[in-house]
Structures are given as structure tokens and as C-alpha cells.
Design a protein around this motif. Structure first.
Motif, mmCIF file in Angstrom:
data_model
loop_
_atom_site.group_PDB
_atom_site.id
_atom_site.type_symbol
_atom_site.label_atom_id
_atom_site.label_comp_id
_atom_site.label_asym_id
_atom_site.label_seq_id
_atom_site.Cartn_x
_atom_site.Cartn_y
_atom_site.Cartn_z
ATOM 1 N N LYS A 5 0.830 -1.205 0.000
ATOM 2 C CA LYS A 5 0.000 0.000 0.000
ATOM 3 C C LYS A 5 0.864 1.255 0.000
ATOM 4 O O LYS A 5 0.507 2.257 -0.598
ATOM 5 N N ARG A 6 2.019 1.200 0.676
ATOM 6 C CA ARG A 6 2.916 2.347 0.692
ATOM 7 C C ARG A 6 3.485 2.591 -0.697
ATOM 8 O O ARG A 6 3.606 3.726 -1.147
ATOM 9 N N ILE A 7 3.821 1.523 -1.397
ATOM 10 C CA ILE A 7 4.349 1.655 -2.754
ATOM 11 C C ILE A 7 3.278 2.237 -3.676
ATOM 12 O O ILE A 7 3.565 3.106 -4.499
ATOM 13 N N LEU A 8 2.040 1.783 -3.535
ATOM 14 C CA LEU A 8 0.961 2.312 -4.363
ATOM 15 C C LEU A 8 0.720 3.789 -4.074
ATOM 16 O O LEU A 8 0.426 4.567 -4.975
ATOM 17 N N ALA A 9 0.853 4.198 -2.825
ATOM 18 C CA ALA A 9 0.645 5.601 -2.474
ATOM 19 C C ALA A 9 1.743 6.487 -3.051
ATOM 20 O O ALA A 9 1.516 7.667 -3.316
ATOM 21 N N ASP A 10 2.931 5.936 -3.263
ATOM 22 C CA ASP A 10 4.041 6.715 -3.806
ATOM 23 C C ASP A 10 3.974 6.862 -5.322
ATOM 24 O O ASP A 10 4.694 7.680 -5.888
ATOM 25 N N VAL A 11 3.138 6.088 -5.991
ATOM 26 C CA VAL A 11 3.068 6.128 -7.457
ATOM 27 C C VAL A 11 2.484 7.452 -7.938
ATOM 28 O O VAL A 11 3.023 8.087 -8.845
ATOM 29 N N LEU A 12 1.396 7.898 -7.329
ATOM 30 C CA LEU A 12 0.751 9.147 -7.732
ATOM 31 C C LEU A 12 1.436 10.310 -7.023
ATOM 32 O O LEU A 12 1.458 10.373 -5.800
ATOM 33 N N LEU A 13 1.996 11.231 -7.789
ATOM 34 C CA LEU A 13 2.690 12.366 -7.190
ATOM 35 C C LEU A 13 1.723 13.490 -6.844
ATOM 36 O O LEU A 13 1.716 13.999 -5.731
ATOM 37 N N ARG A 14 0.909 13.909 -7.819
ATOM 38 C CA ARG A 14 -0.045 14.996 -7.585
ATOM 39 C C ARG A 14 -1.033 15.034 -8.744
ATOM 40 O O ARG A 14 -0.700 14.616 -9.855
#
Length: 99
Positions: A5-14
Motif C-alpha cells: 500500500k505504501r508503494i501504491l501511495a508513492d506512485v501518484l505524485l499529484r
């Protein structure tokens, strides 16, 4: 929070907020800046996990880099990778919450 889940959260920057991106929101298409190494399945999983929506398609694009000059030195400014995410009928993402 688990590692995946942490990796998925880091995929989208803004999210990208431009006139064109705002017009696409009416068609259930949302534009995000993503990691340069992000793949379409990874972007789909990240959007579905973070916003609890169903994604029907993901289109990615890498705009050309811009030339920058400082005196006699020429360099390039990188442009981030963008993803246009189309949501299923009835789903939406609230980017501007009413306060």
C-alpha cells in the motif's frame, strides 16, 4: 500500512490542475503526475486503492523536455510522466472538497 500500500501511495505524485485537465473531469477522466517508472497496471491499482473507484482505462504520456539556458550553458528541464485515468460510470474523485 503494509509495504504494497505504501508503494501504491508513492506512485501518484499529484493531480494536474490545468484548464484542459479540468475539462476532462467532466468526462470522468482525471490527470495525475506519476513516477517515471510507473506502469499502467500499477497506476490503475494505485488509483483504485487510494480513491476507492473503478478504473476503466489508463493512458500515459511523457511530454517532451524543455530546453533551459543559463548564460552559455544549455540544459534541459525534465517533464514528469502523466497518466490520464478514466473512471467507470457513476464513479468520481473529489479533488476540490467543499469547505
Amino acid at each position: 500500512m503494509t509495504e504494497s500500500k505504501r508503494i501504491l501511495a508513492d506512485v501518484l505524485l499529484r493531480p494536474v490542475i490545468t484548464e484542459k485537465a479540468t475539462a476532462l473531469m467532466e468526462q470522468r477522466k482525471y490527470v495525475f503526475e506519476v513516477l517515471p517508472t510507473a506502469t499502467k497496471p500499477l497506476i490503475r491499482a494505485a488509483v483504485e486503492e487510494m480513491f476507492r473507484v473503478r478504473v476503466t482505462s489508463v493512458n500515459t504520456l511523457k511530454p517532451p523536455r524543455k530546453q533551459r539556458r543559463v548564460g552559455r550553458f544549455v540544459g534541459y528541464r525534465t517533464r514528469p510522466k502523466r497518466a490520464i485515468v478514466t473512471l467507470a460510470e457513476g464513479d468520481s474523485i473529489t479533488l476540490f472538497p467543499d469547505t
